[in-house]
Design a protein around this motif. Structure first.
Motif, PDB file in Angstrom:
ATOM      1  N   GLU A  47      10.934   9.517  -1.339  1.00  0.00           N
ATOM      2  CA  GLU A  47      10.338  11.172  -0.941  1.00  0.00           C
ATOM      3  C   GLU A  47       9.843  11.350  -2.516  1.00  0.00           C
ATOM      4  O   GLU A  47       9.005  12.302  -2.284  1.00  0.00           O
ATOM      5  CB  GLU A  47      11.671  11.541  -0.851  1.00  0.00           C
ATOM      6  N   SER A  48       9.873  10.999  -3.263  1.00  0.00           N
ATOM      7  CA  SER A  48       9.378  11.094  -4.966  1.00  0.00           C
ATOM      8  C   SER A  48       8.444  10.150  -5.399  1.00  0.00           C
ATOM      9  O   SER A  48       7.203  11.199  -5.789  1.00  0.00           O
ATOM     10  CB  SER A  48      10.662  11.182  -6.213  1.00  0.00           C
ATOM     11  N   ILE A  49       8.027   8.857  -5.071  1.00  0.00           N
ATOM     12  CA  ILE A  49       6.856   8.098  -4.697  1.00  0.00           C
ATOM     13  C   ILE A  49       5.737   8.600  -4.532  1.00  0.00           C
ATOM     14  O   ILE A  49       4.452   8.679  -4.976  1.00  0.00           O
ATOM     15  CB  ILE A  49       7.557   6.941  -4.802  1.00  0.00           C
ATOM     16  N   LYS A  59       0.830  -1.442   0.629  1.00  0.00           N
ATOM     17  CA  LYS A  59       0.281  -0.116  -0.059  1.00  0.00           C
ATOM     18  C   LYS A  59       0.851   1.321   0.189  1.00  0.00           C
ATOM     19  O   LYS A  59       0.328   2.094  -0.763  1.00  0.00           O
ATOM     20  CB  LYS A  59      -0.656  -0.274   1.452  1.00  0.00           C
ATOM     21  N   ASP A  60       1.672   1.267   1.207  1.00  0.00           N
ATOM     22  CA  ASP A  60       2.655   2.586   0.469  1.00  0.00           C
ATOM     23  C   ASP A  60       3.490   3.050  -0.378  1.00  0.00           C
ATOM     24  O   ASP A  60       3.824   3.936  -1.021  1.00  0.00           O
ATOM     25  CB  ASP A  60       3.717   2.587   1.997  1.00  0.00           C
ATOM     26  N   TYR A  61       3.712   1.764  -0.790  1.00  0.00           N
ATOM     27  CA  TYR A  61       4.435   1.861  -2.598  1.00  0.00           C
ATOM     28  C   TYR A  61       3.255   1.319  -3.762  1.00  0.00           C
ATOM     29  O   TYR A  61       4.145   1.242  -5.154  1.00  0.00           O
ATOM     30  CB  TYR A  61       4.943   1.155  -2.583  1.00  0.00           C
ATOM     31  N   ALA A  62       1.752   1.167  -4.042  1.00  0.00           N
ATOM     32  CA  ALA A  62       1.374   0.191  -4.751  1.00  0.00           C
ATOM     33  C   ALA A  62       2.099  -0.630  -5.400  1.00  0.00           C
ATOM     34  O   ALA A  62       2.521  -0.590  -6.345  1.00  0.00           O
ATOM     35  CB  ALA A  62       1.269   1.587  -5.570  1.00  0.00           C
ATOM     36  N   MET A  63       2.652  -1.496  -4.150  1.00  0.00           N
ATOM     37  CA  MET A  63       3.001  -3.244  -4.923  1.00  0.00           C
ATOM     38  C   MET A  63       2.455  -4.606  -5.078  1.00  0.00           C
ATOM     39  O   MET A  63       2.769  -4.929  -3.779  1.00  0.00           O
ATOM     40  CB  MET A  63       4.571  -2.738  -4.238  1.00  0.00           C
ATOM     41  N   THR A  64       1.398  -4.181  -4.593  1.00  0.00           N
ATOM     42  CA  THR A  64       0.375  -5.041  -4.521  1.00  0.00           C
ATOM     43  C   THR A  64       1.241  -6.666  -4.599  1.00  0.00           C
ATOM     44  O   THR A  64       1.080  -7.732  -3.985  1.00  0.00           O
ATOM     45  CB  THR A  64      -1.213  -5.150  -4.132  1.00  0.00           C
ATOM     46  N   GLY A  65       1.261  -6.259  -6.015  1.00  0.00           N
ATOM     47  CA  GLY A  65       1.172  -7.156  -6.785  1.00  0.00           C
ATOM     48  C   GLY A  65       3.170  -8.100  -6.792  1.00  0.00           C
ATOM     49  O   GLY A  65       3.390  -9.627  -7.088  1.00  0.00           O
ATOM     50  N   TRP A  66       3.869  -7.343  -6.337  1.00  0.00           N
ATOM     51  CA  TRP A  66       4.680  -8.254  -6.728  1.00  0.00           C
ATOM     52  C   TRP A  66       4.979  -8.860  -4.596  1.00  0.00           C
ATOM     53  O   TRP A  66       5.677  -9.785  -5.339  1.00  0.00           O
ATOM     54  CB  TRP A  66       6.092  -6.868  -5.998  1.00  0.00           C
ATOM     55  N   ARG A  67       3.838  -8.631  -4.247  1.00  0.00           N
ATOM     56  CA  ARG A  67       3.995  -9.544  -2.559  1.00  0.00           C
ATOM     57  C   ARG A  67       5.169  -9.424  -2.149  1.00  0.00           C
ATOM     58  O   ARG A  67       5.863 -10.806  -1.803  1.00  0.00           O
ATOM     59  CB  ARG A  67       3.757 -11.144  -3.401  1.00  0.00           C
ATOM     60  N   ILE A  68       6.249  -8.136  -1.539  1.00  0.00           N
ATOM     61  CA  ILE A  68       6.957  -8.562  -0.646  1.00  0.00           C
ATOM     62  C   ILE A  68       6.642  -7.763   0.962  1.00  0.00           C
ATOM     63  O   ILE A  68       6.232  -6.591   0.958  1.00  0.00           O
ATOM     64  CB  ILE A  68       7.924  -7.553  -1.489  1.00  0.00           C
ATOM     65  N   GLY A  69       6.333  -8.146   1.589  1.00  0.00           N
ATOM     66  CA  GLY A  69       6.602  -7.648   3.292  1.00  0.00           C
ATOM     67  C   GLY A  69       7.296  -7.601   3.874  1.00  0.00           C
ATOM     68  O   GLY A  69       8.886  -8.342   3.240  1.00  0.00           O
TER      69      GLY A  69
END
Length: 400
Positions: free
Chosen positions: A283-285, A234-244
């Protein structure tokens, strides 16, 4: 489903409204989807290109079993820069999503029959994740008239000799609540007094609109008893990358690594590289993305306030609005079904998030303001809401 070839643990398993939501998208060709917290914003192009280049350069293999060392170092630096909280690399492990991190943490700490307290309304998978680790979920109710804050006395009353941990989620899915500093301190004091662990599901850290997010682990005395769950979804709009990732005392991280060796070995290497680049570009994303979500959620809040039979607390955090529909006299499932059938808008019934969610529907503000306007135009025109007047809204406000 009962079948001799299915484990008896799952004979009474029932799919949740969240798990079934995607099946409703095909029912109409103009559905506006407020069901899942999956942003319509694509991962930043610079992150995608950098991860692609890394793949071409050979980052297509297993990483270190704790995760890509470069990414882990970057996460440690992030916690120091963002929260002035030093994290050793041995206290950090990369996981295949935040959900995977939660299961690994529960598997690492629970003995059979241990109890884990979860505040309700809760993220739908929590109870079953606890049961998968042979624990027992214990529900702590929270209420709208208390801004869905955890009540310390109700929390203390649930603690037994088998209580092992408390799961907290702030900013919260589904209610949008951000726990106050008083609430956080009270939870921490209770955990220390009863020698409990806190699992902090810190998925929406950048979506705290009223005050900067403060991690539980940074509170005095909580470092050694907090397991922090992080995610890039959510913080980086990366739901499909599946990284936590997990931040925890090194002996817990070591145990989680050993469990994961028998599960998925390591998180996807290319996804880990993408996470590394996202962190470095944060900081830019993040600022324009967060501003866009604030615009959407503010617009939706204003529209809800104009619809008889609907009400909602002012936006505080996360991507969600937890809308009170008690004045309709219908159940959460009935209202969600009618909104789908009559307005072609997909929302989740509040009871998907536990008993305290009955009388609500959850909206994930993951579509543009333009489409949100269209969705609320359709909802506002429904006979269900057209038939409710101001007196119904007044009744509703007095009942929460």
């Amino acid at each position: 489903m009962k079948h001799r070839f299915i484990s008896k643990r799952y004979w009474n398993s029932i799919a949740t409204a969240m798990g079934e939501s995607s099946s409703h998208l095909a029912e109409y060709d103009d559905v506006i989807n407020f069901s899942l917290g999956d942003p319509d914003i694509t991962t930043d192009e610079r992150v995608i290109k950098a991860a692609f280049e890394d793949a071409l350069n050979g980052h297509t293999h297993y990483t270190d079993f704790f995760g890509d060392r470069e990414l882990r170092r970057e996460i440690c630096s992030y916690f120091l820069d963002e929260y002035q909280f030093p994290v050793k690399i041995e206290e950090c492990m990369i996981t295949t999503s935040g959900c995977h991190a939660m299961w690994l943490a529960l598997e690492a700490i629970l003995d059979d029959g241990d109890e884990v307290i979860i505040h309700e309304p809760y993220f739908t998978p929590y109870p079953q994740q606890i049961r998968l680790a042979r624990g027992i979920p214990v529900v702590l109710e929270t209420y709208e008239n208390e801004n869905f804050q955890v009540d310390p006395e109700r929390l203390r009353a649930l603690i037994t000799n088998r209580t092992k941990a408390i799961v907290i989620n702030t900013p919260n899915n589904p209610t949008g609540t951000c726990f106050s500093s008083e609430t956080m301190t009270a939870i921490a004091e209770i955990a220390m007094a009863h020698d409990l662990l806190i699992i902090a599901d810190d998925i929406y850290t950048k979506f705290s609109y009223e005050a900067p997010f403060i991690p539980m682990a940074t509170l005095e005395g909580m470092r050694e008893r907090t397991i922090t769950i992080g995610s890039f979804s959510k913080d980086y709009a990366m739901t499909g990358w599946r990284i936590g990732y997990v931040i925890a005392p090194d002996y817990i991280v070591q145990t989680i690594k050993d469990i994961n060796e028998n599960n998925v070995f390591t998180a996807p290497s290319v996804s880990q590289r993408a996470a590394l680049h996202a962190l470095r570009l944060r900081e830019s994303i993040q600022p324009p993305m967060i501003a866009e979500y604030q615009k959407r959620i503010r617009y939706a809040y204003e529209r809800i306030c104009q619809i008889p039979g609907m009400s909602v607390l002012p936006p505080r955090g996360s991507l969600y609005l937890f809308v009170n529909i008690k004045a309709t006299g219908l159940s959460s499932e009935e209202v969600a079904q009618r909104i789908l059938e009559e307005a072609h808008v997909l929302v989740l019934p509040g009871n998907a998030f536990g008993g305290c969610g009955e009388g609500y529907v959850r909206l994930a503000m993951t579509v543009s303001v333009e489409w949100t306007k269209e969705a609320f135009d359709r909802i506002e025109a429904m006979p269900l809401f057209q038939g409710l007047g101001a007196e119904d809204s007044l009744w509703q406000e007095s009942s929460v």
